[in-house]
Design a protein around this motif. Structure first.
Motif, short mmCIF file in Angstrom:
data_model
loop_
_atom_site.label_atom_id
_atom_site.label_comp_id
_atom_site.label_asym_id
_atom_site.label_seq_id
_atom_site.Cartn_x
_atom_site.Cartn_y
_atom_site.Cartn_z
N LEU A 195 -43.24 16.33 -25.61
CA LEU A 195 -42.63 15.05 -25.23
C LEU A 195 -42.48 14.93 -23.73
N ARG A 196 -42.14 16.03 -23.05
CA ARG A 196 -42.05 16.00 -21.58
C ARG A 196 -43.41 15.69 -20.96
N ALA A 197 -44.47 16.22 -21.58
CA ALA A 197 -45.81 16.00 -21.03
C ALA A 197 -46.22 14.53 -21.09
N VAL A 198 -45.80 13.83 -22.12
CA VAL A 198 -46.22 12.44 -22.26
C VAL A 198 -45.12 11.45 -21.88
N ALA A 199 -43.98 11.94 -21.44
CA ALA A 199 -42.87 11.06 -21.09
C ALA A 199 -42.96 10.61 -19.63
N ASP A 200 -44.15 10.40 -19.16
CA ASP A 200 -44.39 9.96 -17.79
C ASP A 200 -45.37 8.80 -17.85
N PRO A 201 -45.07 7.68 -17.20
CA PRO A 201 -45.96 6.52 -17.28
C PRO A 201 -47.37 6.80 -16.78
N THR A 202 -47.51 7.59 -15.73
CA THR A 202 -48.84 7.89 -15.19
C THR A 202 -49.65 8.70 -16.20
N ARG A 203 -49.01 9.66 -16.86
CA ARG A 203 -49.73 10.47 -17.85
C ARG A 203 -50.15 9.64 -19.04
N LEU A 204 -49.30 8.72 -19.46
CA LEU A 204 -49.68 7.83 -20.55
C LEU A 204 -50.84 6.93 -20.14
N GLN A 205 -50.83 6.46 -18.90
CA GLN A 205 -51.95 5.66 -18.40
C GLN A 205 -53.24 6.48 -18.38
N ILE A 206 -53.14 7.72 -17.94
CA ILE A 206 -54.33 8.59 -17.90
C ILE A 206 -54.90 8.75 -19.30
N LEU A 207 -54.05 9.04 -20.26
CA LEU A 207 -54.53 9.20 -21.64
C LEU A 207 -55.15 7.90 -22.14
N SER A 208 -54.54 6.78 -21.82
CA SER A 208 -55.06 5.48 -22.24
C SER A 208 -56.43 5.20 -21.63
N ILE A 209 -56.57 5.48 -20.35
CA ILE A 209 -57.84 5.23 -19.66
C ILE A 209 -58.95 6.11 -20.23
N VAL A 210 -58.65 7.38 -20.40
CA VAL A 210 -59.67 8.31 -20.93
C VAL A 210 -60.04 7.91 -22.35
N LEU A 211 -59.05 7.66 -23.18
CA LEU A 211 -59.31 7.31 -24.57
C LEU A 211 -60.09 6.00 -24.68
N GLY A 212 -59.79 5.05 -23.81
CA GLY A 212 -60.43 3.74 -23.87
C GLY A 212 -61.73 3.61 -23.11
N SER A 213 -62.13 4.66 -22.41
CA SER A 213 -63.37 4.57 -21.63
C SER A 213 -64.58 4.52 -22.55
N ALA A 214 -65.65 3.91 -22.05
CA ALA A 214 -66.87 3.73 -22.85
C ALA A 214 -67.42 5.06 -23.36
N GLU A 215 -67.36 6.08 -22.52
CA GLU A 215 -67.90 7.40 -22.90
C GLU A 215 -66.84 8.32 -23.47
N GLY A 216 -65.59 7.86 -23.46
CA GLY A 216 -64.51 8.71 -23.96
C GLY A 216 -64.16 9.83 -23.00
N ARG A 217 -64.54 9.65 -21.75
CA ARG A 217 -64.25 10.66 -20.74
C ARG A 217 -64.17 10.01 -19.36
N ALA A 218 -63.56 10.73 -18.43
CA ALA A 218 -63.43 10.23 -17.07
C ALA A 218 -63.25 11.41 -16.12
N THR A 219 -63.51 11.17 -14.86
CA THR A 219 -63.28 12.19 -13.83
C THR A 219 -61.95 11.89 -13.14
N VAL A 220 -61.43 12.86 -12.43
CA VAL A 220 -60.21 12.66 -11.66
C VAL A 220 -60.42 11.54 -10.65
N GLY A 221 -61.58 11.50 -10.02
CA GLY A 221 -61.88 10.45 -9.05
C GLY A 221 -61.83 9.07 -9.68
N GLN A 222 -62.40 8.92 -10.85
CA GLN A 222 -62.36 7.63 -11.54
C GLN A 222 -60.92 7.24 -11.89
N LEU A 223 -60.16 8.22 -12.36
CA LEU A 223 -58.76 7.96 -12.69
C LEU A 223 -57.97 7.56 -11.45
#
Length: 105
Positions: free
Chosen positions: A27-55
């Motif tokens: 819960l601590r790992a996901v209780a941060d808005p930025t981390r939730l955004q990161i998970l959302s971006i990666v999950l929603g990306s066309a390839e299902g993946r992203a780089t740190v630079g893209q994020l």
């Protein structure tokens, strides 16, 4: 304090200490808005993946800031990292995908 499961009046078994600590860490790992955004971006990306630079570009944050958040998500098993040449690709760990989808609802 005992680690024995305690049966509650509802018939459910209360969390033991080890399970409670693991859940709290998750819960601590996901209780941060930025981390939730990161998970959302990666999950929603066309390839299902992203780089740190893209994020970093998408979130308009510095790469060190994104790397900090990614490190936490990787260490808790939400993201996995795969190296492809010079690029490190991040994707949602298949074993945690359902949990990530639940968090993002």
């Amino acid at each position: 304090m005992s680690n024995r499961p305690v049966k509650q009046s509802t018939g459910r078994v209360a969390l033991d200490r080890t399970a409670a600590e693991e859940l709290a860490r998750t819960l601590r790992a996901v209780a941060d808005p930025t981390r939730l955004q990161i998970l959302s971006i990666v999950l929603g990306s066309a390839e299902g993946r992203a780089t740190v630079g893209q994020l970093a570009d998408t979130l308009m944050l510095s790469q060190p800031t994104v790397t900090h958040h990614v490190r936490i998500l990787v260490s808790d098993g939400f993201l996995k990292r795969e190296q492809a040449g010079k690029l490190g690709w991040l994707s949602v760990d298949p074993g945690r995908r359902a949990a990530v989808e639940d968090f993002l609802r």
